[in-house]
Write a protein that holds these residues in place. Sequence first.
Motif, PDB file in Angstrom:
ATOM      1  N   GLU A   3       0.780  -1.229  -0.173  1.00 28.45           N
ATOM      2  CA  GLU A   3      -0.002   0.190  -0.002  1.00 28.45           C
ATOM      3  C   GLU A   3       0.756   1.315   0.139  1.00 28.45           C
ATOM      4  O   GLU A   3       0.378   2.226  -0.755  1.00 28.45           O
ATOM      5  N   ALA A   6       1.998   1.713  -3.568  1.00 30.94           N
ATOM      6  CA  ALA A   6       1.246   2.266  -4.327  1.00 30.94           C
ATOM      7  C   ALA A   6       1.036   3.647  -4.207  1.00 30.94           C
ATOM      8  O   ALA A   6       0.612   4.494  -4.980  1.00 30.94           O
ATOM      9  N   PHE A   7       0.710   4.129  -2.889  1.00 34.55           N
ATOM     10  CA  PHE A   7       0.766   5.467  -2.459  1.00 34.55           C
ATOM     11  C   PHE A   7       1.875   6.129  -3.102  1.00 34.55           C
ATOM     12  O   PHE A   7       1.531   7.491  -3.775  1.00 34.55           O
ATOM     13  N   SER A  26      -7.560   5.280   0.732  1.00 33.53           N
ATOM     14  CA  SER A  26      -6.900   3.980   1.051  1.00 33.53           C
ATOM     15  C   SER A  26      -7.821   3.055   1.967  1.00 33.53           C
ATOM     16  O   SER A  26      -8.265   3.425   2.970  1.00 33.53           O
ATOM     17  N   ASP A  27      -7.946   1.860   1.525  1.00 34.01           N
ATOM     18  CA  ASP A  27      -8.600   1.099   2.573  1.00 34.01           C
ATOM     19  C   ASP A  27      -7.555   0.441   3.659  1.00 34.01           C
ATOM     20  O   ASP A  27      -7.908  -0.602   4.227  1.00 34.01           O
ATOM     21  N   SER A  28      -6.481   0.819   3.514  1.00 29.63           N
ATOM     22  CA  SER A  28      -5.351   0.251   4.526  1.00 29.63           C
ATOM     23  C   SER A  28      -5.335   1.350   5.630  1.00 29.63           C
ATOM     24  O   SER A  28      -4.567   2.322   5.420  1.00 29.63           O
ATOM     25  N   MET A  31      -1.522   1.953   6.731  1.00 25.48           N
ATOM     26  CA  MET A  31      -0.900   2.904   5.921  1.00 25.48           C
ATOM     27  C   MET A  31      -1.323   4.480   6.016  1.00 25.48           C
ATOM     28  O   MET A  31      -0.328   5.339   6.204  1.00 25.48           O
ATOM     29  N   HIS A  64      -8.920   7.397   5.162  1.00 27.47           N
ATOM     30  CA  HIS A  64      -9.250   6.022   5.060  1.00 27.47           C
ATOM     31  C   HIS A  64     -10.675   5.737   4.792  1.00 27.47           C
ATOM     32  O   HIS A  64     -11.623   6.482   4.855  1.00 27.47           O
ATOM     33  N   ARG A  67     -13.010  -0.833   1.911  1.00 31.90           N
ATOM     34  CA  ARG A  67     -12.877  -1.523   0.844  1.00 31.90           C
ATOM     35  C   ARG A  67     -14.130  -1.186  -0.158  1.00 31.90           C
ATOM     36  O   ARG A  67     -14.315  -1.284  -1.101  1.00 31.90           O
ATOM     37  N   ASP A  74     -10.504  -1.162  -5.828  1.00 32.09           N
ATOM     38  CA  ASP A  74     -10.352  -2.572  -5.598  1.00 32.09           C
ATOM     39  C   ASP A  74     -10.371  -3.288  -6.774  1.00 32.09           C
ATOM     40  O   ASP A  74      -9.670  -4.070  -7.061  1.00 32.09           O
ATOM     41  N   ALA A  77      -7.159  -3.106  -8.456  1.00 32.75           N
ATOM     42  CA  ALA A  77      -5.902  -3.411  -7.948  1.00 32.75           C
ATOM     43  C   ALA A  77      -6.111  -5.262  -8.114  1.00 32.75           C
ATOM     44  O   ALA A  77      -5.085  -5.710  -8.495  1.00 32.75           O
TER      45      ALA A  77
END
Length: 113
Positions: A3, A6-7, A26-28, A31, A64, A67, A74, A77
Amino acid sequence: MAELAAFIAGVKEARDLGIDKLWIESDSAAMVVAILSCKIPWQVLQKWWSISHFLDSIQWRLTHCYREANALADALANYAARQQCDRKWTSTPDFITSKVGYDALGRPYYRFT
């Protein structure tokens, strides 16, 4: 780590495109917390430094989202993971077009486990 990579890649792309306002979702949660608290893992610290000047020069935000709220990212990805490639499109890929329409209508996404 993926993640964060990707950021960083996304921020570099924004820099190359001359973007001056950026909102990243982000869904992380891990992160998001790491970046917003400036606790960047040492493994990516040098790459972080390569984008920090750009981030300091623009308006940006990192939030955040779950997902389900980020179905387009998503899908992209999942495509990249299945195809084992990175790719840039000049127009919306076919597998995303229906999701864009669905998203524009404000319809909910559900995930059952």
